[in-house]
Design an enzyme around this catalytic site. Structure first.
Site, PDB file in Angstrom:
ATOM      1  N   GLU A  68       1.628  -5.045   8.229  1.00 24.52           N
ATOM      2  CA  GLU A  68       1.161  -4.562   9.530  1.00 24.52           C
ATOM      3  C   GLU A  68       0.186  -5.555  10.132  1.00 24.52           C
ATOM      4  OE1 GLU A  68      -0.150  -0.457   8.405  1.00 24.52           O
ATOM      5  OE2 GLU A  68       1.494   0.043   9.766  1.00 24.52           O
ATOM      6  N   HIS A 128       3.973  -1.517   3.404  1.00 20.72           N
ATOM      7  CA  HIS A 128       4.566  -1.626   4.737  1.00 20.72           C
ATOM      8  C   HIS A 128       5.387  -2.913   4.800  1.00 20.72           C
ATOM      9  CE1 HIS A 128       1.819   1.436   6.476  1.00 20.72           C
ATOM     10  NE2 HIS A 128       0.941   0.912   5.643  1.00 20.72           N
ATOM     11  N   HIS A 170       7.786   7.978   5.073  1.00 19.38           N
ATOM     12  CA  HIS A 170       7.231   6.891   5.879  1.00 19.38           C
ATOM     13  C   HIS A 170       7.006   5.633   5.051  1.00 19.38           C
ATOM     14  CE1 HIS A 170       6.565   9.808   9.033  1.00 19.38           C
ATOM     15  NE2 HIS A 170       5.834  10.545   8.226  1.00 19.38           N
ATOM     16  N   THR A 175      -3.412   3.519   9.856  1.00 17.93           N
ATOM     17  CA  THR A 175      -2.357   2.905  10.685  1.00 17.93           C
ATOM     18  C   THR A 175      -1.199   3.874  10.905  1.00 17.93           C
ATOM     19  OG1 THR A 175      -1.129   1.936   8.835  1.00 17.93           O
ATOM     20  CG2 THR A 175      -2.935   0.617   9.779  1.00 17.93           C
ATOM     21  N   HIS A 178       0.181   2.002  -1.115  1.00 15.05           N
ATOM     22  CA  HIS A 178       1.500   2.157  -0.498  1.00 15.05           C
ATOM     23  C   HIS A 178       1.848   0.854   0.219  1.00 15.05           C
ATOM     24  CE1 HIS A 178      -1.432   3.313   2.615  1.00 15.05           C
ATOM     25  NE2 HIS A 178      -0.645   2.559   3.370  1.00 15.05           N
ATOM     26  N   HIS A 191      -1.387  -1.495   0.831  1.00 17.70           N
ATOM     27  CA  HIS A 191      -2.697  -0.969   1.230  1.00 17.70           C
ATOM     28  C   HIS A 191      -3.249  -0.129   0.091  1.00 17.70           C
ATOM     29  CE1 HIS A 191      -1.638  -1.335   5.789  1.00 17.70           C
ATOM     30  NE2 HIS A 191      -2.147  -2.451   5.306  1.00 17.70           N
TER      31      HIS A 191
HETATM   32 ZN   LIG Z   1      -0.897   1.492   5.086  1.00 16.69          ZN
END
Ligand SMILES: [Zn+2]
Length: 248
Positions: A119, A115, A88, A198, A113, A132
Site C-alpha cells: 500500500e 497487501h 480482504h 488502511t 496481514h 503490516h
Molecule cells: Zn494493512
C-alpha cells in the site's frame, strides 16, 4: 475524531486480535464499493473521506526529516496462532506473539496481514507485497510496523503459511508456532508518520513505522497470494502537511 477513537476501541475489544469489525458494512478494493466510496458506505466509515491523516502514503525519501529517533526494539516470541482469510486479506492472529518498543513506547503484537501490491509507496514506487504488523498498547493506541517485500529468493519464514493459504473465508489454527521476528529484515531503520487504518473504518491515531530495508519473497509466493487476492491495496492518501521522519 473522538467518535472514531471510541469506535476503534470497540472494534479492538473483540479480543481476537482482529482490527476489522465483524459484521461491518461490505466494502471492496474494486467495483462499486471501491476505496473512493468507502466514506459513503457507512456512517462509521466517515474517516475514510473526512480524515486528514490517512494511510497509506507515498513516502518521499528526500522529504523525510532525519531525526534521532529511538530504535525499534522488537521482543517477539514464538506463539500459536490462527490463519484467517477475512475476505480482504490473509491475516495471522497471534495468541502471545510478544511485543515491540517504538518511539511512542511498548506495544503488544496482535496480528499481521498482507497487501498486494504494497500500500505504501517509497519515492512513487510500490513493492509487490507488504506485511503490516499490528500492535496495541495498554491505552488502546495502535502501532503498525510495515515490512516491504521484493521478489528474490523464497521467504523461509512464510514458507508453510504461503504453501497453505486459505482460499475461502474462514479461520484455522496455524500448523506450527510462529516467531514474527523471522519476518524482519536485518536493518530496522524506518520511516515514521501519523496515520490511520488502511481499511474501513479508516480510524486515525495509528503510529506508522515503515522499515526501509525490504525482505525477499519468491515470485511463486507472491503469485500464491495473488491467486486469492489479486489486489488489496488502498491508494495512497494526501499528506495534508504531515511530516514523515526517518530514523538515522
Ligand atoms: Zn494493512
Amino acid at each position: 475524531m473522538k467518535a472514531n477513537k471510541i469506535l476503534l476501541g470497540l472494534l479492538i475489544a473483540f479480543g481476537s486480535g482482529q482490527v476489522l469489525a465483524e459484521g461491518a458494512a461490505h466494502w471492496t478494493y474494486e467495483g462499486k464499493e471501491n476505496p473512493a466510496k468507502w466514506g459513503d458506505i457507512d456512517k462509521t466509515f466517515e474517516s475514510c473521506k473526512l480524515g486528514k491523516e490517512q494511510s497509506p502514503i507515498d513516502i518521499q525519501s528526500k522529504d523525510a526529516k532525519k531525526a534521532a529517533l529511538a530504535p525499534i526494539k522488537p521482543a517477539y516470541k514464538s506463539s500459536a496462532g490462527e490463519l484467517v482469510n477475512n475476505g480482504h486479506t490473509i491475516q495471522i492472529n497471534l495468541a502471545d506473539g510478544g511485543m515491540t518498543t517504538v518511539p511512542s513506547g511498548g506495544y503488544k503484537l496482535l496480528q499481521f496481514h498482507f497487501h498486494t501490491p504494497s500500500e505504501e509507496k517509497i519515492d512513487g514506487k510500490n513493492y509487490p507485497l507488504v506485511a503490516h504488523l499490528v500492535h496495541r498498547n495498554e491505552a488502546g493506541k495502535l502501532a503498525v510496523v510495515g515490512v516491504l517485500f521484493k521478489t528474490g529468493k523464497e521467504n523461509a519464514a512464510l514458507k508453510t503459511i504461503f504453501a497453505n493459504l486459505p482460499a475461502k473465508e474462514g479461520k484455522a489454527p496455524l500448523a506450527a508456532n510462529l516467531d514474527t521476528s523471522a519476518l524482519l529484515p536485518k536493518s530496522l531503520a524506518y520511516y515514521t508518520y501519523n496515520g490511520s487504518l488502511t481499511t474501513p473504518p479508516c480510524s486515525e491515531g495509528v503510529a506508522w513505522h515503515v522499515l526501509k530495508e525490504p525482505v525477499e519473497i519468491s515470485v511463486a509466493q507472491v503469485a500464491a497470494f495473488q491467486k486469492i487476492f489479486q489486489m488489496n491495496a488502498r491508494p495512497v492518501q494526501p499528506l495534508n502537511g504531515r511530516v514523515v521522519q526517518a530514523s538515522e
